[in-house]
Scaffold this active site. Structure first.
Site, PDB file in Angstrom:
ATOM      1  N   HIS A 270       0.836  -1.207   0.000  1.00 15.81           N
ATOM      2  CA  HIS A 270       0.000   0.000   0.000  1.00 15.81           C
ATOM      3  C   HIS A 270       0.876   1.265   0.000  1.00 15.81           C
ATOM      4  O   HIS A 270       0.745   2.133  -0.870  1.00 15.81           O
ATOM      5  CB  HIS A 270      -0.909  -0.013   1.235  1.00 15.81           C
ATOM      6  N   GLU A 271       1.772   1.350   0.963  1.00 18.11           N
ATOM      7  CA  GLU A 271       2.624   2.542   1.051  1.00 18.11           C
ATOM      8  C   GLU A 271       3.548   2.607  -0.163  1.00 18.11           C
ATOM      9  O   GLU A 271       3.855   3.706  -0.657  1.00 18.11           O
ATOM     10  CB  GLU A 271       3.424   2.552   2.360  1.00 18.11           C
ATOM     11  N   HIS A 274       1.792   4.477  -2.808  1.00 15.73           N
ATOM     12  CA  HIS A 274       1.873   5.927  -2.583  1.00 15.73           C
ATOM     13  C   HIS A 274       3.243   6.449  -3.047  1.00 15.73           C
ATOM     14  O   HIS A 274       3.349   7.470  -3.716  1.00 15.73           O
ATOM     15  CB  HIS A 274       1.726   6.255  -1.093  1.00 15.73           C
ATOM     16  N   GLU A 300      -4.632   7.849  -2.887  1.00 16.32           N
ATOM     17  CA  GLU A 300      -5.130   6.596  -2.321  1.00 16.32           C
ATOM     18  C   GLU A 300      -5.455   5.587  -3.435  1.00 16.32           C
ATOM     19  O   GLU A 300      -5.359   4.383  -3.229  1.00 16.32           O
ATOM     20  CB  GLU A 300      -6.357   6.863  -1.430  1.00 16.32           C
TER      21      GLU A 300
HETATM   22 MG    MG Z   1      -3.047   5.414   2.143  1.00 13.00          MG
END
Ligand code: MG
Length: 502
Positions: A270-271, A274, A300
């Site tokens: 997830h990160e 980003h 996101e």
């Molecule tokens: Mg996030």
């Protein structure tokens, strides 16, 4: 195609004058990262002083007459290109935000953030909403006043939404949730009632793992995803986050809780999603007002695309399962299928941050309903817990027994973040829009993932989204790529295909 060496003298002056402002942001970003990772605990007080002084300095520079005049005169210029207009748009937003809200309100909010957050922590530990209630009331009052100062056309909540997601309105979100909520509710009911294998809890989540081994596993996955370790690093923190000091110094953190290893893997991916957004921004935008992502929701969408659409897909699980069997001792006999179901277990439960991709947006729907009602005075703060629990029961079929499992679970409200939650759902919706379009453009999409060849996917994201930084407002960016706005249909179809068809 992108060239920040502007031909316009006013824009060049602005970019030069922006350098010290950018430098302050660079320093505070590094300080924030340090605070969450390595800073000795007793350094907190002085760090707080330095941080607020730097923020004042930032504000002074940004609102200095010379700088504001420059931006104002640039607004009147004709023949600006997209990039130059992006620079002006971003600065104008920052300046307007800082000027419209009076100093007393900003101060009241930051004070309440500290006090309210402290009391919220105690209230959550004791599961005592009444304890926190007066602070939430105060924060809501401040937020309503801020909304009035910012101004709005239709709904006071619009003013707050716009601070997190440019031009986002209640009308947009009603359109989304009116479709999304009932459809997801129906899918969830089908899954639960049919005794779907996705609803069986795996024993893999219960066993304790070796943190060093899972750390090594995460790093192997990041290597597979081809992160350039000379511009990127990963550390550990309680709440994972991504912090970019610049386009060439992007850092993520992950967490190791000791059990349920998929949480650590998913949060790393997830990160990583980003981080990739900032890493693939065009270098010519470096240290300008348009470096970094377009908005919270678009950001996101990147993290959720990698975490869920890629990371929880069958080909990705097949790709990483040999690594999992190598590093997680108790999973050494687990089949690809078992691991796939473990990564995609669906369980209606109380806590948002633990929610699977099917139920996640229902958690957001409840928060959105509450925020909207609170801001328009249709719900009192004291009525939140009851309303929350009723809606949990209606949408997810579970009723929290304690407020720590309900209305007290998130830090957002005590931190003054009203209007933030919906960006999580929009991120999910956009991630599915991206996947749908990408599958049309890349014929070997599935096969690429299975082989660990992420180049075409990264390149698609770079060309369509990442390179532009925040040159385009989120709604414009979506129009450019998809010819439409936040549309829930793609996400619903993605969930149906994945969970009901297989
Ligand atoms: Mg996030």
């Amino acid at each position: 195609m992108l060239d920040m060496k502007s031909k316009n003298p006013v824009i060049n002056q602005i970019l030069d004058a922006y350098k010290p402002i950018w430098s302050i942001k660079h320093a505070t970003a590094l300080m924030e990262w340090d605070f969450e990772t390595y800073m000795p605990r007793k350094g907190t007080e002085e760090r707080g002083v330095a941080d607020s002084q730097l923020h004042l300095l930032y504000k002074e520079r940004l609102l200095s007459k010379d700088f504001v005049d420059l931006v104002e005169s640039a607004k009147k210029q004709e023949g600006l290109d997209n990039l130059e207009r992006g620079v002006i748009r971003m600065l104008d937003r920052k300046i307007t935000k800082e000027t419209k809200i009076p100093k007393e309100l900003t101060e009241a909010e930051s004070l309440e953030r500290i006090e309210g957050n402290m009391v919220w922590r105690q209230a959550r530990a004791k599961s005592d909403f009444k304890l926190y209630e007066p602070h939430l009331e105060k924060m809501v009052e401040i937020k309503k006043q801020i909304a009035d100062k910012i101004g709005y056309e239709k709904h006071p909540y619009d003013a707050l939404l716009d601070t997190f997601e440019e031009d986002l309105t209640v009308a947009d979100l009603d359109r989304v949730f009116d479709v999304l909520t009932p459809r997801i509710q129906r899918i969830l009911k089908k899954l639960v009632d049919s005794g779907s294998p996705f609803c069986n809890e795996s024993s893999l989540g219960r066993q304790e793992y070796d943190i060093q081994q899972v750390d090594a596993l995460n790093r192997e996955i990041l290597t597979l995803m081809q992160f350039d370790m000379e511009r990127f690093r990963m550390d550990i923190s309680t709440h994972p986050f991504t912090q970019s000091m610049s386009l060439n110094d992007v850092r993520i953190t992950t967490r190791y809780e000791g059990t349920d290893f998929k949480r650590s893997i998913s949060s790393t991916i997830h990160e990583g999603g980003h981080a990739l957004y900032d890493l693939q921004c065009d270098q010519s935008l470096s240290a300008t007002p348009v470096e970094g992502g377009s908005s919270l929701a678009i950001h996101e969408s990147q993290s959720r695309f990698w975490e869920n659409i890629v990371g929880r897909s069958r080909p990705f699980v097949q790709l990483v399962s040999p690594l999992i069997r190598k590093h997680v001792s108790f999973a050494d006999q687990a089949s690809d299928d078992e691991l796939y179901l473990y990564f995609n277990t669906v369980k209606p439960d109380y806590i948002r941050v633990d929610a699977d991709e099917v139920t996640y947006n229902l958690h957001i729907a409840i928060r959105y309903e509450i925020e909207k009602k609170i801001i328009e005075d249709k719900l009192a703060v004291s009525e939140i817990p009851e309303f929350w629990n009723d809606r949990m029961e209606q949408l997810l079929g579970v009723r929290p027994a304690r407020d720590s499992q309900g209305a007290l679970q998130d830090t957002h409200w005590s931190s003054g973040l009203f209007g933030y939650f919906p960006t999580y759902t929009l991120g999910n919706l956009v991630s599915a829009m991206i996947a749908s379009k990408m599958r049309q453009d890349l014929t070997d999409y599935q096969e690429n993932i299975r082989k660990g060849d992420f180049k075409p996917i990264r390149e698609w994201l770079r060309l369509k989204i990442h390179q532009y930084g925040s040159v385009y407002a989120p709604k414009t960016l979506l129009q450019n790529i998809f010819n439409e706005g936040y549309n829930p249909d793609y996400f619903i179809k993605y969930i149906e295909d994945k969970y009901l068809m297989s």
